[in-house]
Design a protein around this motif. Structure first.
Motif, short mmCIF file in Angstrom:
data_model
loop_
_atom_site.label_atom_id
_atom_site.label_comp_id
_atom_site.label_asym_id
_atom_site.label_seq_id
_atom_site.Cartn_x
_atom_site.Cartn_y
_atom_site.Cartn_z
N SER A 157 10.54 11.03 -9.73
CA SER A 157 10.21 10.29 -8.50
C SER A 157 9.14 9.10 -9.02
O SER A 157 9.14 8.10 -8.24
N VAL A 158 8.77 9.30 -10.06
CA VAL A 158 7.80 8.03 -10.49
C VAL A 158 8.60 6.75 -10.83
O VAL A 158 8.32 5.77 -10.56
N VAL A 159 9.67 7.00 -11.78
CA VAL A 159 10.61 5.98 -11.85
C VAL A 159 11.17 5.43 -10.53
O VAL A 159 11.44 4.18 -10.23
N VAL A 160 11.65 6.05 -9.78
CA VAL A 160 12.21 5.71 -8.49
C VAL A 160 11.26 4.71 -7.51
O VAL A 160 11.57 3.70 -7.13
N LEU A 161 10.15 5.45 -7.52
CA LEU A 161 9.07 5.02 -6.65
C LEU A 161 8.40 3.60 -7.16
O LEU A 161 8.06 3.00 -6.54
N GLY A 162 8.38 3.67 -8.63
CA GLY A 162 7.86 2.42 -9.40
C GLY A 162 8.90 1.27 -9.09
O GLY A 162 8.48 0.20 -9.03
N ILE A 165 10.01 11.67 -18.70
CA ILE A 165 11.31 12.22 -18.30
C ILE A 165 12.09 13.10 -19.07
O ILE A 165 12.48 14.07 -18.81
N ALA A 166 12.35 12.38 -20.18
CA ALA A 166 13.08 13.12 -21.36
C ALA A 166 12.38 14.47 -21.77
O ALA A 166 12.90 15.63 -22.06
N PHE A 167 10.99 14.27 -22.00
CA PHE A 167 10.13 15.42 -22.23
C PHE A 167 10.52 16.57 -21.10
O PHE A 167 10.63 17.71 -21.50
N PHE A 168 10.27 16.38 -19.97
CA PHE A 168 10.54 17.12 -18.83
C PHE A 168 11.91 17.72 -18.74
O PHE A 168 12.06 18.84 -18.26
N VAL A 169 12.91 16.91 -19.04
CA VAL A 169 14.35 17.38 -19.03
C VAL A 169 14.45 18.52 -20.22
O VAL A 169 15.08 19.70 -19.84
N ALA A 189 0.86 -1.21 0.09
CA ALA A 189 0.06 -0.01 0.01
C ALA A 189 0.88 1.34 -0.06
O ALA A 189 0.66 2.21 -0.79
N GLN A 190 1.78 1.46 0.72
CA GLN A 190 3.02 2.54 1.01
C GLN A 190 3.42 2.78 -0.56
O GLN A 190 3.50 3.75 -0.90
N ALA A 191 4.08 1.66 -1.26
CA ALA A 191 4.63 1.73 -2.32
C ALA A 191 3.57 2.13 -3.49
O ALA A 191 3.99 3.01 -4.24
N LYS A 192 2.42 1.71 -3.33
CA LYS A 192 1.42 1.96 -4.42
C LYS A 192 1.09 3.36 -4.13
O LYS A 192 0.94 4.13 -5.14
N VAL A 199 0.78 8.97 -6.34
CA VAL A 199 0.45 10.36 -6.24
C VAL A 199 1.60 10.94 -7.05
O VAL A 199 1.43 12.16 -7.72
N SER A 200 2.86 10.51 -7.21
CA SER A 200 3.67 10.92 -7.97
C SER A 200 3.13 10.86 -9.63
O SER A 200 3.57 11.99 -10.37
N ALA A 201 2.74 9.89 -10.11
CA ALA A 201 2.00 9.82 -11.55
C ALA A 201 1.15 10.98 -11.56
O ALA A 201 0.87 11.46 -12.58
#
Length: 528
Positions: free
Chosen positions: A235-240, A403-407, A182-185, A190-192
């Motif tokens: 953060s989405v990638v890290v938390l994913g 990620i590439a887009f926002f960079v 649950a915590q990981a989800k 929320v990052s997504a």
């Protein structure tokens, strides 16, 4: 026995309402924090353009929030209508987070949303800013409690089956709250949502810049979205990755199906970047693998194995046989509650009861199931691999694209030359659907990958459905489809109307708070 058509249509209806509802949730999560950031800048600088921004994006937030509330209510009623045995069996655990969400988080959120819209002229700047941040906090608390409930379905901890009440009951609510799945989800979801809010703001800002309209708001909104989106997408990638690690610990079959890993590989396992899974042959064609990568993602080690699908099927068969023993003991307890021997047997095997219930698909007297039926029930624990395999890769591919887009967006924002990059502005505009597609893919992987379980290892999906007539399911399915189609049209029209009017439409609302009439009034006049 059960009516497979009713069960499948019930699943389809819930999937339709859930995935439609989640079109609105991530935008609510993302926009709420971006609005709070914009208003914070207004309070710190006293520049009215930031207040206009907070109001403008707040209007779009309000439309989206209203649609989210309306569609979310329908989902909660479905637990009682279409999934009544689920509600009976696990309602003591599943209902608690939902009740807390309604009593605490939703009321907090709804109250401060009202103050946000109607408090501009009645509260001081600092008071209103506090309201805005509490509104953002409320939206995230709502997501937290919902995901605690959903996380328990993925990893049912802190509960036991009571043979006297024939229900699952909470024994450790702290374990439910701090469930690692649950915590990981929660943090991943929320990052997504923050990425969705950022791309929404950036896409509309790009539209204004391409048309040469509302450039003061568009430039600042673009810059805020670029920074917020870059941090969120990373953060989405890290938390994913954290979600993947949690799945390796608690949802091994789902992970194996996502990877189409039929056989257990030597550690560390390779990651299949491309392949064509064949479930009938239990192998993949045209595989392209990245050495060691899956082992590092899933286990964070070079020595720990990831069990393959076929090994997990063998484990499931063993648990089904344990479930037969638990079910037999349960029948004896129901016949004689004073049967201490049966209770002792049940205590040793109750955790396998859910696997035993898988046999209900083939016969009612599951204690007499044939070896062939047990083997087939074990195979039923394997979800359809190909849809999970490809959906996960679509989601991951879109994540890396964003990620590439926002960079690039952040680079242009830092150089303050994004207004001249018309090609990139067009890419920003057409990238609007990307986070929604990724999020819907993510939820498909999470929920479809849990099959055949309504609650993983505890309650089979077919066993959780209500005993409704086929025509009742069809009527509500058609009704919800028509209703949601109408709501979608209304949502799009309201959004397009607000976007078409633009930030200038909020100018009449910019009346100065009573505590600061001169300064704000002069700023508005100077701006005009």
């Amino acid at each position: 026995m059960y009516d497979s058509t009713v069960v499948e249509l019930s699943r389809l209806q819930f999937a339709l309402t859930a995935m439609y509802h989640f079109l609105f949730v991530p935008l609510t999560l993302g926009l709420s924090f971006m609005i709070a950031i914009m208003e914070s800048v207004y309070v710190m600088t006293n520049k009215v353009v930031w207040r206009r921004m907070a109001l403008f994006w707040g209007v779009l937030f309000g439309i989206n929030f209203a649609m989210g509330v309306g569609t979310g209510l329908v989902m909660e009623f479905q637990f009682g209508m279409n999934w009544s045995y689920y509600s009976h069996y696990v309602g003591d655990i599943f209902g608690a987070p939902l009740a807390i969400e309604g009593l605490m988080a939703f009321f907090l959120e709804a109250t401060f949303i009202g103050l946000f819209f109607f408090g501009w002229d009645r509260l001081s700047k600092v008071q209103h800013l506090t309201v805005t941040w509490l509104m953002a906090l409320g939206t995230n608390l709502s997501a937290l409690w919902i995901l605690i409930a959903n996380g328990w379905m993925q990893n049912p901890v802190g509960a036991v089956f009571n043979p006297d009440t024939m229900r699952m009951e909470v024994v450790d609510f702290a374990a439910v709250l701090f469930n690692p799945v649950a915590q990981a989800k929660f943090v991943h979801t929320v990052s997504a949502g923050y990425v969705t809010g950022a791309i929404f703001v950036m896409s509309i800002s790009a539209l204004y810049l391409l048309r040469g309209k509302h450039q003061d708001v568009a430039r600042r909104s673009f810059a805020v979205a670029a920074a917020f989106g870059l941090l969120s997408s990373l953060s989405v990638v890290v938390l994913g990755d954290e979600s993947g690690y949690a799945a390796s610990e608690h949802q091994k079959m789902k992970l194996a199906a996502i990877e189409a890993m039929w056989e257990t590989e030597a550690a560390p396992a390779d990651f299949t970047a491309f392949g064509i899974p064949n479930q009938a042959e239990q192998k993949n064609h045209a595989e392209i693998k990245i050495p060691f990568m899956m082992g590092l993602i899933a286990t964070r080690s070079f020595s720990e194995e990831i069990p393959g699908i076929l090994e997990l099927v063998e484990r499931a068969e063993h648990r089904i046989r344990g479930g037969q023993i638990a079910y037999g003991a349960l029948q004896r307890i129901r016949a004689d509650k004073a049967d201490t021997e049966a209770r002792q047997v049940f205590e040793r095997h109750w955790q396998d009861l859910g696997h035993g219930l898988l046999l209900k698909r083939y016969r009612d007297d599951i204690g007499n199931a044939t070896p062939e039926q047990i083997a087939q029930a074990a195979l039923d624990t394997v979800p359809r691999v190909a849809p999970l395999f490809w959906t996960f890769r679509i989601m991951a591919g879109l994540g890396f694209y964003l990620i590439a887009f926002f960079v690039v967006a952040f680079w242009y924002a830092c150089r303050n030359n994004f207004e001249d990059k018309r090609g990139f502005l067009k890419v920003a505009l057409w990238s609007l659907p990307a986070p929604w597609i990724a999020i819907e893919c993510g939820w498909f992987v999470a929920e479809y990958g849990r099959q055949p379980w309504a609650v993983d290892g505890v309650l089979p999906t077919f066993y959780a459905a209500s005993g409704l007539a086929l025509y009742e399911i069809l009527l509500t399915l058609v009704g919800f489809t028509l209703l949601y189609t109408v709501l979608l049209v209304v949502e799009v029209k309201l959004m397009l109307k607000a976007i078409g009017k633009g930030p200038d439409a909020v100018l009449p609302s910019l009346q100065a708070p009573a505590s600061e009439p001169d300064r704000t009034g002069q700023a508005i006049a100077g701006h005009a």
